[in-house]
Design a protein around this motif. Structure first.
Motif, mmCIF file in Angstrom:
data_model
loop_
_atom_site.group_PDB
_atom_site.id
_atom_site.type_symbol
_atom_site.label_atom_id
_atom_site.label_comp_id
_atom_site.label_asym_id
_atom_site.label_seq_id
_atom_site.Cartn_x
_atom_site.Cartn_y
_atom_site.Cartn_z
ATOM 1 N N GLY A 132 41.454 45.827 48.316
ATOM 2 C CA GLY A 132 41.262 45.358 46.951
ATOM 3 C C GLY A 132 42.557 44.967 46.283
ATOM 4 O O GLY A 132 42.617 43.981 45.538
ATOM 5 N N ARG A 133 43.626 45.720 46.574
ATOM 6 C CA ARG A 133 44.920 45.410 45.950
ATOM 7 C C ARG A 133 45.491 44.100 46.476
ATOM 8 O O ARG A 133 46.021 43.283 45.708
ATOM 9 C CB ARG A 133 45.897 46.571 46.217
ATOM 10 N N LEU A 136 44.458 40.760 45.049
ATOM 11 C CA LEU A 136 45.108 40.306 43.819
ATOM 12 C C LEU A 136 46.456 39.648 44.107
ATOM 13 O O LEU A 136 46.821 38.667 43.463
ATOM 14 C CB LEU A 136 45.311 41.487 42.867
ATOM 15 N N ARG A 167 49.776 41.053 37.724
ATOM 16 C CA ARG A 167 48.993 41.561 38.847
ATOM 17 C C ARG A 167 48.960 43.089 38.852
ATOM 18 O O ARG A 167 47.921 43.693 39.148
ATOM 19 C CB ARG A 167 49.576 41.060 40.163
ATOM 20 N N GLU A 170 46.605 44.197 36.089
ATOM 21 C CA GLU A 170 45.222 43.923 36.479
ATOM 22 C C GLU A 170 44.733 44.947 37.490
ATOM 23 O O GLU A 170 43.583 45.406 37.425
ATOM 24 C CB GLU A 170 45.117 42.511 37.050
ATOM 25 N N SER A 171 45.586 45.314 38.425
ATOM 26 C CA SER A 171 45.168 46.260 39.465
ATOM 27 C C SER A 171 44.831 47.624 38.868
ATOM 28 O O SER A 171 43.878 48.285 39.300
ATOM 29 C CB SER A 171 46.254 46.398 40.532
ATOM 30 N N ALA A 173 43.968 48.141 35.572
ATOM 31 C CA ALA A 173 42.842 47.983 34.648
ATOM 32 C C ALA A 173 41.507 47.922 35.372
ATOM 33 O O ALA A 173 40.486 48.394 34.852
ATOM 34 C CB ALA A 173 43.041 46.725 33.808
ATOM 35 N N THR A 174 41.486 47.350 36.569
ATOM 36 C CA THR A 174 40.244 47.213 37.332
ATOM 37 C C THR A 174 39.993 48.382 38.271
ATOM 38 O O THR A 174 38.964 48.427 38.946
ATOM 39 C CB THR A 174 40.264 45.913 38.155
ATOM 40 N N GLY A 175 40.912 49.339 38.332
ATOM 41 C CA GLY A 175 40.739 50.494 39.201
ATOM 42 C C GLY A 175 41.059 50.230 40.654
ATOM 43 O O GLY A 175 40.811 51.090 41.517
ATOM 44 N N VAL A 176 41.611 49.072 40.938
ATOM 45 C CA VAL A 176 41.960 48.733 42.317
ATOM 46 C C VAL A 176 43.133 49.573 42.817
ATOM 47 O O VAL A 176 43.235 49.877 44.007
ATOM 48 C CB VAL A 176 42.284 47.222 42.400
#
Length: 203
Positions: A132-133, A136, A167, A170-171, A173-176
């Motif tokens: 997932g990371r 991004l 990035r 975002e990682s 904030a999205t729990g990635v």
């Protein structure tokens, strides 16, 4: 056996990197292993040139290490060197070897010291979260130390500093990211932003 890697940090006299690079390039090309990255510090501890080299096995890496230790002109840069550090690493499990190419104008190099017993949980946490990371932004490589303090080091390319901040935000904030294995990290951690030099295959 997986490949082996060396991160060599050359601390240089201020403003001397341009003069030092030709000798550095000749030195690494004349030895064993494959030069992958040659980055100059832009944010963090300055006047540092970081070299990432790949070796086929421990024997090849140790022969090249001995060459560096015995050299009267290590890395062809003795005239400008103020400090030299050479660290040995192995890649995380199932980590593909980096290939030369253009991936970003800046590279972030992050290092964390692990709590005792934290290496295998770190592998597990990364295996869970890394797909997932890297969706991004790409990862150059993740490594664990073979000498000195138990630690991990990972290298990430970005188009620019703004992309890096975006990035990473975002990682989270999205729990990635981060992986659950972050509980195995100690407060001893550092990061810096580096720019590829003219001799860097990764740029």
């Amino acid at each position: 056996m997986s490949k082996r890697y060396e991160l060599a940090t050359l601390s240089l006299q201020m403003g001397s990197a341009t003069n030092a690079l030709p000798g550095v390039e000749a030195y690494v090309r004349g030895g064993e292993g494959r030069l992958l990255g040659a980055w100059l510090a832009d944010v963090g501890a300055l006047n540092r040139l970081v070299l990432l080299r790949e070796f086929e096995n421990d024997t090849e890496m140790l022969r090249e290490r001995q060459r560096g230790l015995a050299a009267s002109n290590p890395f062809g840069a003795a005239s400008w060197l103020t400090r030299l550090e050479m660290e040995s690493y192995a890649p995380f499990p199932n980590m593909p070897a980096p290939e030369p190419g253009a991936f970003g104008a800046i590279y972030e190099i992050r290092s964390y010291v692990l709590k005792p017993g934290g290496l295998l949980p770190t592998f597990e946490g990364w295996a869970e979260k890394l797909p997932g990371r890297t969706a991004l932004s790409p990862l150059t490589i993740a490594l664990y130390g073979l000498d000195g303090t138990p630690r991990i080091t990972h290298i990430w390319p970005y188009a620019d500093a703004n992309a890096r901040f975006a990035r990473r935000a975002e990682s989270v904030a999205t729990g990635v990211w981060p992986p659950r294995s972050a509980v195995w990290l100690t407060p001893e951690m550092q990061a810096g932003l580096y720019v590829p030099t003219a001799i860097s295959p990764l740029r």
